[in-house]
Structure formats: C-alpha cells, structure tokens
Design a protein around this motif. Structure first.
Motif, mmCIF file in Angstrom:
data_model
loop_
_atom_site.group_PDB
_atom_site.id
_atom_site.type_symbol
_atom_site.label_atom_id
_atom_site.label_comp_id
_atom_site.label_asym_id
_atom_site.label_seq_id
_atom_site.Cartn_x
_atom_site.Cartn_y
_atom_site.Cartn_z
ATOM 1 N N LYS A 150 0.893 -1.282 0.127
ATOM 2 C CA LYS A 150 -0.007 -0.121 0.007
ATOM 3 C C LYS A 150 0.953 1.214 -0.122
ATOM 4 O O LYS A 150 0.576 2.068 -0.453
ATOM 5 C CB LYS A 150 -0.943 0.028 1.044
ATOM 6 N N TYR A 151 2.045 1.271 0.771
ATOM 7 C CA TYR A 151 2.739 2.463 0.677
ATOM 8 C C TYR A 151 3.337 2.748 -0.709
ATOM 9 O O TYR A 151 3.233 4.077 -1.202
ATOM 10 C CB TYR A 151 4.023 2.238 1.596
ATOM 11 N N GLU A 233 5.441 9.462 6.390
ATOM 12 C CA GLU A 233 4.301 8.518 6.202
ATOM 13 C C GLU A 233 4.235 7.446 5.264
ATOM 14 O O GLU A 233 3.348 6.580 5.169
ATOM 15 C CB GLU A 233 3.189 9.707 5.882
ATOM 16 N N LEU A 234 5.512 7.518 4.448
ATOM 17 C CA LEU A 234 5.236 6.486 3.245
ATOM 18 C C LEU A 234 6.346 5.480 3.416
ATOM 19 O O LEU A 234 6.743 4.756 2.477
ATOM 20 C CB LEU A 234 5.203 7.199 1.769
ATOM 21 N N VAL A 240 9.914 1.248 -1.568
ATOM 22 C CA VAL A 240 9.695 0.707 -0.367
ATOM 23 C C VAL A 240 10.368 -0.743 -0.495
ATOM 24 O O VAL A 240 11.033 -1.238 0.296
ATOM 25 C CB VAL A 240 8.266 0.499 0.358
#
Lengths: 355, 196
Positions: A150-151, A233-234, A240
C-alpha cells in the motif's frame, strides 16, 4: 551504403552514446557525494570524510555495497513488472540526454565548419525533452503497482498527480522561451542568446525561470516536493520494496533527471555555452555550460538542506493556482509586447527571428 | 533498404502490440502493450519525416493520456471469472465493427488515393524544411476556424467535467492562504491580566 560504412557509423554512434552515458553515471555517483558533503556543511557537521582522501571514494564504496546486496522480490508482487520498473525509469532519464547540446566544436580545427556537440541536433529538441521526461513517471507508477504494497501504491499515485500538475507549468514556461527564440532546436535557442549575459533569457523571462526551476524540482521529486517518498508517512514511496541494485537504478534515474533539469535550465535561460561577457570567450563553451549546470545542481542541494517539505494540498495549490495562471499571463504579456508598436522594440532585442 | 527494414519493424511491432492489447488477460499488460503500440506508430511518423506529429503522439498519448489510463486501471480490481462470461456477450458487436473496418480499409486502399503517383512528395524533403513551422503556418491561417472550433469544444468539455465533479463539502476544512498570510499577532494573541 556499403556494410563497412554501416559498421563504422554504428561504432561512432555507440562511442557518442558512451561519451554521454558514462559521464552521466559517474557524475550521479559524485552528486550523491556532493549532496552529503554540502548538506553536512549547511548543517554544521562533517559529512562523509572517511573513505579515501576527503571521503572521495565514498560513492564507489556505496556502489559496491549496493551491488553486493541481495535483491529481494516480494512473493505477492508482479515479478516481471517489479524487475522491469527500475529499468523503465532509467531509460527515459538517459535517452533525454541525446538532444542536449554540450557546446560547439571544430574538433581542434580538423573540421571546417563548427558542429554541435549533441548526439542528435533535432529540430524539435524541446518537444523531445518534454516527451521523454514525461515518460519517467512510468517507472515509478509500474514499480509502485507491481510491489503490491500500500505504501508503494500511494507513493506512485502521489508521484503521478505531482508530475502531471507540474509538467503543465513547465510546458508553458518553455512556450515563453520559444516565443523569444522562434525555434525549438536547442542549439538555435543557445545561439539566440549569443553575446553576453544581457542577451540571456533569464532577464526578460525571470518569473518563468523561477517557475521552470521550481517545477523541475517537483518533477524530479526533490525536497521540498519529495512527497513521493515522504519517509514519515510512506517509508520510501514507490521504492519501499526495492533493495540493492534495483534501488540504485531508481536513484540513478532520479539523479539523471536532476542533471537534465539543471542542464536545460542553463541552456534555456542562462545562455547555454555562452560566456557571461564576450571577453571571457577564450574559456571553452562546454566548461561554461557545465559550470552553470553544477551551480544549479548545487542550488538543488541547497534547497534540500534548507526547506521543509510541502503539504500535499499546498503543493497542488502551488502548481495549479499559482504557476499555471502566472505562466499563462506571461505568455499573454509576451504576445502583447511582440505585436504592439514601441513595445515590440523592447522585446525585439531578444527575438532573433524578427526581420 | 534500411528504411524499408525499419518500416516493417515498426509496422510489424505495431500490429503485434495492437493484438497484444486485446489478447492479454491482465489489464495492466494491455495498457503497456498499447503504450508500445504508440511508440511504434511514432516511429512510423518519424520515417515519414513527420517528426512533430511523432513527438506530439508520444507527448500527448504516452506522456499524458496513458498515464491517466494506468492510474485508473491500477485502482481497479478485475474479477477474472465474471470477465470471461461477459466476453462472449460482446462478440457480435465487436465482430461487426471489425468487418466494417476491414471493408473500409480495403475500399480506401483500392480507391487509388494512396497510390504513389498521386501523393505529392514520395522522397524526403531537405533538412531545412521544418515541419513544425509549416504546420504552424497552415494551422493558424488556412485552418484557423477549424482549430478555434476544436479549441472551444475542448474548453466546453473541460468546464463540463469540472462542473460535474465540483462539490464543496460542508464538513471539510479549507485553507485560505491570503487570510493566513494577512493574520497578525494581534488577531491571535490576547493579553489577559489575571487577578492573583
């Protein structure tokens, strides 16, 4: 055409491409070093100074480290696209350099006419740069989607919105340059600014210069517009799930785009390979161009060290509600200046296409 | 010879990727095939010396339109089973469009408009002919009316899209930059003397 000629041409092309791609890759490595040292200097600390004299071997050590790291591919990712994404991100970053003119040369007086030092001196050079740099989003988008995280997905979505928004302001800033130079060929644009800094487009187009530079900052996803990665936040946005060499490929693309934006800003607004005053013409043009480019890269690093990150809605506001009207108004101003008597004499100084 | 080779390369890959768009199951792959197809079409334009159209094709379609396509498709959750059932349902309509297109193509190629004799310039123009300048000249003089009408239609579509999606939520908080910047210390801080 004989086959030997075809072979020779191909060899020359390969050499030309290597002559640009290798320095770009090397300078990316040393920009990361410069970035760490400059930020260290701004924040009153040392930066990397342990590996080699003044830490100059640090980028090589980093490269080796990234190269030896394991590449982790998440189980539920789309493996093909996951592996392809960094490469898709890197290709446009390198391909865009094909039309950048690095100067003019007679090859130590061997050639009778001066040649532009570019792989392809296209008539539609600016459009080519716009088209190719608009492709850089795909690597991020595909990487974010293929990671199945999701990130990464949110990072990719943010990146898309950001790049599309700022591309428009950037395009309009370029239209202003075209209205003055009357050509989309990059070397013609540099020639339109021949003869001293008072001919440079930064003077009549100063607001557009700021818009272009700040939009470039947003396009490459640098601080203060690095919401793509926003580690608070990410974690790291679209990157990632990437590790080792694939992660390095993403940063290579990012820094390649940074060099390109700096080069383009110097070519479009700061007279490219022209010396600031004609008396300094004895210094080769390429050195001037690279000096201007290095200055802009320094400014990018400086901005990164001093500005806090924008909030997302503020960034969108800046792109759509500030830059867009500003650039549109400037196009109108230039148009009115060009076709009004008396006023056209002022702007005509910068328009070589005028009869 | 080299040019013909490139033509068959680009044309073949364009057809192949066009087939890929419809045959591939994964919608994400379909979009990627479509992007590849646009690149090959741009290559065909380059071979015709139409570098402006080729670049604009990449800039507009690949750089902007397909990004939005991908953006939407990324968010979709495609149900493969349901998809299979539905695909047969659209077969007659699709086949009809395909046949009509085929007839049109055959008719057009047989009509003689595209013969080499009737096309004005078969060879390449000199390097001094800048087709951006030529397109600009003709677009803003001879075809100005059509150009303006197209622009107005696009503007109407743009305004329409904004009007349809514009809604102000009552519960959301909006930021007024001017008000924020104009705020002075006196507006926010109040000195209170407390009796002790």
């Amino acid at each position: 055409m004989a086959w030997s000629d075809v072979g020779l041409t191909t060899l020359l092309w390969v050499l030309e491409i290597l002559a640009i791609a290798v320095p770009v890759a090397l300078s990316v490595a040393y920009i990361t070093y410069a970035e760490r040292r400059v930020i260290g200097w701004v924040q009153v600390r040392k930066g990397c100074n342990r590996v080699g004299p003044h830490g100059l071997l640090q980028p090589l050590a980093d490269g080796l480290k990234l190269f030896l790291k394991e590449t982790i591919i998440p189980t539920n990712s789309n493996k093909l696209l996951f592996v392809a994404a960094p490469v898709i991100a890197l290709i446009p970053a390198l391909v865009a350099f094909a039309v950048v003119p690095f100067g003019e040369t007679t090859f130590f007086n061997v050639w009778e006419t001066t040649h532009t030092m570019a792989i392809a001196d296209l008539n539609v050079g600016i459009l080519y740069i716009m088209a190719i740099s608009s492709l850089s989003i795909y690597g991020i988008l595909i990487g974010g989607w293929a990671s199945n995280s999701k990130y990464a997905l949110i990072g990719a979505v943010r990146a898309t919105c950001q790049m599309i928004s700022y591309e428009i302001a950037m395009g309009f800033a370029l239209v202003c340059v075209l209205m003055l130079s009357g050509s989309m060929n990059l070397s013609a644009i540099v020639h339109a600014q021949d003869g001293g800094f008072w001919h440079w487009y930064i003077i009549p187009l100063f607001p557009m210069f700021l818009v272009y530079f700040i939009s470039g900052c947003a396009e490459t996803g640098r601080t203060p517009f690095d919401l793509i990665e926003g580690e608070a936040e990410l974690v790291a946005g679209h990157m990632v799930e990437y590790s080792g060499m694939w992660f390095a490929t993403f940063s290579l693309a990012e820094y390649g785009a940074l060099i390109l934006i700096s080069l383009m800003t110097s070519i479009l607004f700061l007279g490219g390979w022209n010396a600031p005053i004609p008396a300094l013409d004895f210094i080769p043009g390429t050195i001037w161009l690279l000096a201007k480019t290095s200055f802009f890269i320094f400014v990018f690093i400086w901005i990164r060290a001093t500005f806090p990150r924008y909030r997302y809605d503020q960034m969108m506001r800046l792109g759509w509600k500030v830059f867009l009207p500003w650039t549109l108004a400037w196009i109108a101003v230039l148009g009115i200046f060009t076709y009004t008597p008396f006023l056209s004499d002022i702007i005509g100084y910068y328009q070589p296409w005028r009869p | 010879m080299l040019e013909a080779g490139f033509f068959y390369l680009f044309a073949g890959l364009a057809v192949l990727s066009g087939a890929g768009v419809v045959l591939v199951r994964n919608t994400m792959y379909s979009v990627l095939w479509l992007i590849f197809c646009f690149f090959n079409s741009a290559g065909l334009f380059f071979l015709l010396d139409a570098e402006f159209i080729g670049i604009v094709l990449i800039l507009i379609y690949v750089g902007a339109v397909m990004v939005l396509f991908m953006f939407v498709i990324m968010m979709l959750e495609v149900n493969r089973e349901k998809y299979k059932e539905m695909s047969l349902q659209y077969l007659p309509a699709g086949a009809m469009i395909a046949i009509i297109l085929l007839i049109e193509f055959i008719g057009a190629s047989a009509s003689g408009v595209f013969n080499t004799e009737t096309i004005a310039a078969v060879g390449h123009l000199g390097k001094d002919v800048n087709n951006t300048v030529e397109i600009g000249k003709i677009l803003y003089t001879q075809y100005l009316l059509g150009f303006e009408i197209a622009a107005i239609i696009l503007l109407v579509a743009l305004v329409g899209a904004i009007v349809l999606t514009l809604r102000t939520r009552k519960d959301a908080k909006y930021q007024n930059m001017t008000k924020q910047v104009k705020t002075r210390r006196e507006d926010r801080v109040r000195k209170v003397r407390l009796e002790s």
